[in-house]
Motif scaffolding. Structure first.
Motif, PDB file in Angstrom:
ATOM      1  N   THR A   1       6.156  37.589  23.488  1.00 48.38           N
ATOM      2  CA  THR A   1       7.433  36.236  22.578  1.00 48.38           C
ATOM      3  C   THR A   1       7.750  35.700  23.451  1.00 48.38           C
ATOM      4  O   THR A   1       8.604  36.157  24.886  1.00 48.38           O
ATOM      5  N   GLN A   2       8.955  34.809  22.994  1.00 50.28           N
ATOM      6  CA  GLN A   2       9.999  33.762  23.288  1.00 50.28           C
ATOM      7  C   GLN A   2      10.764  34.341  24.411  1.00 50.28           C
ATOM      8  O   GLN A   2      11.522  33.865  25.199  1.00 50.28           O
TER       9      GLN A   2
ATOM     10  N   TYR B   1       9.578  35.024  27.878  1.00 51.77           N
ATOM     11  CA  TYR B   1       9.865  34.437  28.007  1.00 51.77           C
ATOM     12  C   TYR B   1      11.263  33.964  29.356  1.00 51.77           C
ATOM     13  O   TYR B   1      11.493  34.157  30.558  1.00 51.77           O
TER      14      TYR B   1
ATOM     15  N   ASN C   1       0.509  34.929  25.329  1.00 49.16           N
ATOM     16  CA  ASN C   1       0.999  34.745  25.070  1.00 49.16           C
ATOM     17  C   ASN C   1       0.487  34.938  23.582  1.00 49.16           C
ATOM     18  O   ASN C   1      -0.607  35.407  22.942  1.00 49.16           O
ATOM     19  N   ASP C   2       2.207  35.161  22.476  1.00 49.36           N
ATOM     20  CA  ASP C   2       1.446  36.282  21.826  1.00 49.36           C
ATOM     21  C   ASP C   2       1.004  35.128  20.254  1.00 49.36           C
ATOM     22  O   ASP C   2       1.643  33.768  20.651  1.00 49.36           O
TER      23      ASP C   2
ATOM     24  N   ASP D   1       2.033  32.568  17.847  1.00 48.96           N
ATOM     25  CA  ASP D   1       3.697  31.567  18.046  1.00 48.96           C
ATOM     26  C   ASP D   1       2.947  30.100  18.933  1.00 48.96           C
ATOM     27  O   ASP D   1       2.687  28.799  17.778  1.00 48.96           O
TER      28      ASP D   1
ATOM     29  N   SER E   1       9.492  24.655  26.777  1.00 45.12           N
ATOM     30  CA  SER E   1       9.254  25.816  26.486  1.00 45.12           C
ATOM     31  C   SER E   1       9.697  26.765  27.233  1.00 45.12           C
ATOM     32  O   SER E   1       9.880  26.353  28.097  1.00 45.12           O
TER      33      SER E   1
ATOM     34  N   ALA F   1       7.450  29.782  28.309  1.00 41.09           N
ATOM     35  CA  ALA F   1       6.688  30.021  29.336  1.00 41.09           C
ATOM     36  C   ALA F   1       6.911  28.871  30.074  1.00 41.09           C
ATOM     37  O   ALA F   1       6.849  29.442  31.196  1.00 41.09           O
TER      38      ALA F   1
END
Length: 254
Positions: free
Chosen positions: A28-29, A32, A64-65, A68, A84, A86
């Motif tokens: 998730t964000q 990260y 990564n999900d 998203d 981002s 990531a």
């Protein structure tokens, strides 16, 4: 700190554990950001000599999900991918000066594989698999993998993984040179702690200097991360990618 990430300092080692089992530890964000912060705050801490990244038993991370990615691909906002979370994590990995050990048990997909090329020692279980299926989603590599993979594996193996989307087993990953040792399932984290103790008993300054000599300069990696990130952002909004994401979620519903 997110509940999907556990960060603990044990002896001279910082252990970063991904903990989102219901989604195969997909990032998730918040995850990260949390992992980036855990790496960054270790840099100037002399008490931290080593970092371990693990997903626990049975799964490393599904990457990564994808929800998203779908939101980003259909968004009207023109946010550069370089901003981002990531990419923030990838920058943290590129600038990191502490030895990083990865303990991979189960699947390592997307960034779950590309981050390993920023690590210094990788343990995998016999059930571990490695894949970077960006191409199947109409996307391109990230994490400076287009630079680091050929350097580690050779062009042909990197082509098979990045362009053809081939999956590698633990033994194939060891033969390719990005896994050090293969162990029984459920034992990767314990074995990683043994490796960390071995590294922590070595002269710290000599370890840091030698590690720096072995690695590419951080600016070489971040330059490639930026280049890939720009192309990745363009590809996310491409017709190929949007079609691939929609097809993926339709299959998931069925």
């Amino acid at each position: 700190m997110t509940g999907h990430l556990i960060v603990s300092d044990e002896d001279a080692t910082r252990v970063i554990k991904l903990r989102r089992p219901e989604k195969k530890n997909a990032f998730t964000q918040d995850m990260y950001r949390g992992m980036s912060d855990a790496i960054d705050t270790a840099q100037n801490n002399p008490d931290i000599r080593c970092i371990i990244v693990t997903g626990g038993s049975g799964v490393f991370t599904a990457g990564n999900d994808l929800e998203d990615f779908l939101k980003e691909s259909t968004s009207d906002a023109d946010t550069p991918r370089g901003a981002s979370n990531a990419v923030k994590l990838l920058y943290s990995l590129a600038h990191n000066v502490k030895p990083i050990i990865a303990a991979v048990d189960g699947v390592a997909i997307g960034i779950g594989t590309t981050m390993l090329f920023h690590c210094d020692y990788v343990l995998a279980s016999t059930t571990a698999t490695f894949s970077t299926p960006f191409i199947n989603l109409g996307l391109v590599p990230e994490g400076a993998s287009s630079l680091l993979m050929p350097r580690t594996m050779g062009h042909q193996r990197a082509f098979a993984m990045l362009v053809m989307g081939r999956k590698f087993s633990a033994d194939e990953a060891r033969e390719a040179g990005f896994v050090n040792v293969v162990v029984a399932p459920g034992h990767t984290e314990a074995e990683a702690r043994k490796v960390a103790r071995e590294i922590c008993h070595l002269p710290a300054e000599a370890v840091a200097i030698t590690r720096k000599l072995l690695r590419l300069p951080p600016e070489d990696m971040t330059r490639r991360i930026d280049q890939e990130g720009h192309l990745f952002g363009e590809r996310l909004r491409s017709k190929e990618a949007v079609t691939a994401f929609k097809a993926f979620f339709e299959r998931k519903k069925g």
